[in-house]
Design an enzyme around this catalytic site. Sequence first.
Site, short mmCIF file in Angstrom:
data_model
loop_
_atom_site.label_atom_id
_atom_site.label_comp_id
_atom_site.label_asym_id
_atom_site.label_seq_id
_atom_site.Cartn_x
_atom_site.Cartn_y
_atom_site.Cartn_z
CG ASP A 141 -2.29 0.54 0.96
OD1 ASP A 141 -2.40 1.41 0.08
OD2 ASP A 141 -3.26 0.16 1.66
CG ASP A 190 -9.36 2.21 -0.81
OD1 ASP A 190 -8.34 2.14 -1.54
OD2 ASP A 190 -9.32 2.12 0.43
C1 GLA Z 1 -5.90 1.39 1.54
C2 GLA Z 1 -6.03 0.40 0.40
C3 GLA Z 1 -7.18 -0.55 0.68
C4 GLA Z 1 -6.94 -1.27 2.01
C5 GLA Z 1 -6.73 -0.26 3.11
C6 GLA Z 1 -6.29 -0.90 4.41
O1 GLA Z 1 -7.01 2.24 1.60
O2 GLA Z 1 -6.21 1.06 -0.83
O3 GLA Z 1 -7.34 -1.48 -0.36
O4 GLA Z 1 -5.83 -2.11 1.90
O5 GLA Z 1 -5.75 0.71 2.76
O6 GLA Z 1 -6.11 0.03 5.43
#
Ligand code: GLA
Length: 670
Positions: A161, A216
């Site tokens: 990430d 996301d």
């Molecule tokens: C980010 C990523 C998500 C998830 C969250 C976890 O937002 O893009 O897919 O992994 O972190 O905290």
Amino acid sequence: MRRALSAIVIAATVCAFSTVAAVTPEAAIALDDGQALTPPMGFNNWNSTGCAIDEKMIRDMADFFVTSGLKQAGYDHVNVDDCWAAPERDPGTGRLRAHPERFPSGIKALADYVHSKGLKFGIYTSAGTQTCAKTMPGALDHEEVDAQTFADWGVDYLKYDNCNNEGRPALERYTKMRDALKKTGRPIVFSICEWGQNKPWEWGKDVGHLWRTTGDISDGYVSMLNIFKLNAPLAPYAGPGHWNDPDMLEVGNGGMTDAEYRSHMSLWSIMAAPLLIGTDLRKATPQTMEILLNKDVIGVDQDPLGVQGRVLRNDDGHWIMVKPLKDGDVAVALFNETDTTATFGTTAQELGLPRRPAYVLRDLWRHKEAETAGAISATVPGHATVMYRVRPRADWWRTPPAADLGLVVSPTVAGIPGTITPPGRAFTAKVTTTNLGRIPLILPSLRLSAPTGWSIQPDRPARRATLGTGQSLSAEWRVTPPASAPPGTAGLTATLTSQNGPSRNVTEALTVPAAPPAGTSDLGAVAWAWASNGYGPVEHDMSNGGPKPGDGKPMKINGVAYPKGLGTHAPVQIVFYLAGRCTGLTTDVGVDDERDPRTVPGQSTITAEVWADDAKRADSGLRTWQDPATTLTADLTGATFLRLVGTVGGDTNSYDRIDWAGPVLTCKAA
Ligand code: GLA
């Protein structure tokens, strides 16, 4: 067609890399390591649990993969997302440790368990000082020790990430982890998750096996749609071993209809996206399993040619996506982004297929084959997708003629979805079938059926002796639900039978709305007939919050709190049934205070409007997060429907939470 498509792929790839040559990592250590030759498939817990994860769930998922047939269908990774580690590294070794409550048996034991089921195990961290949930350390400047720890545990897949990255260059951070993983000697699929911020499609091929292209996903149609639109144009960058990643699946999480989830699965598959299930499979319904286990659709995603489907056309939300397949077949997805049923498609000629008298058309959701003389089209309900595999086959004549079948319910009031059918009110249902086949359709007959007690006029089927290639048969029926029809959903079904084709039908789910309460009422407590919201569900007596029901905050507009109202997010539309009995609505409106503290003037803009049938009765004008609430008063006299409409106000819909605060509806008794 296949040749034409791969030429485009090569041209675009070459062009992409020549423009970023300066930042492309050294070719000598480029990936191209034989991993992820088809898009990764499996499970990841994040979309269903967030941080509320434990080792039992992961073990249960592994068990379920085996017993449910998911493993057999190709889902082979069981991946853990954020929050799996203890807050501090081991003071002696500097290594990460499993979270003592969530993973008491440790990660190695869990990976061993997953492996014992013949599956692969994936883990997560961030190219930052901490991960996104800020409950565990990230791997920035600890790349080697963390990569080695993962390898020692038997990790097969790493999602990396982008949170808490201290502003350091992405390419440098992700390349460091690539090299650290390589150094361990263990093959580990490397999933770059930097949300498309630094155009990872331009450099990701040499660094990882897949890269997130967007922010996301959340469990709602608008989110899925926005991500699809951002990911689709990136088709030229994907290929075996290097995939665009439009984020994990939301199928089964409850925020979309099954038709929308089928669109999600269809679009992700035609885009050769990773298929990572994001729902708690222990609670999955048979419908969810049917979507996830659709081997015809999975076959398109996993096709070994590894081409991401491209947009052939998008006419006003009627999308045609095309993906060439290894065996010379072509996959076509017809996705109707709009709210209303539409007939659209392409032809074998437009796809550049070899000239044939007819082609076999496999419907990948109905699992049926039929022959088409060349038309590849369908009547597609709003938000739905029809997906075909077009096969140039010499024995097309063994299959029956393909017949499209569509059912269109016309709105009782302009601008209101036709599927809302008030008691006692007649509406028109038009049914059309078109023979797409080379062979004539013999004795086609159309029928319409509704729940008992509903009137259908005329009371007879529509028939024809034959329908030649491209010919249609249409019929209209006048349908009236009884005045006493109870509120709820009711199915209207059109059926096509013929002498030489299988019978088929199409059902439209209608909503019979409840009558409004007499007197003055809190509109927030009145059941709506239909709603479409920009982010997760509409909330009662709280701000919109996030993707899940009930996840808002106390409603507040510019510091003023409101105990009652509807928390929404642009673009939003909510339809209430008034039965002509209501006189007015008064409500405060404004942008909720729940937003990113970094919002600057000019962002978070909306408009809020009140409509009586097809007439606008009140309009807030442009409101921003800096404005106090404004009061809207709307005359609703005689209207059948009330509509609350919230728009994005000209910019994007980021932090566009609209509160309809303290809304009071006044109606007369029946
Ligand atoms: C980010 C990523 C998500 C998830 C969250 C976890 O937002 O893009 O897919 O992994 O972190 O905290």
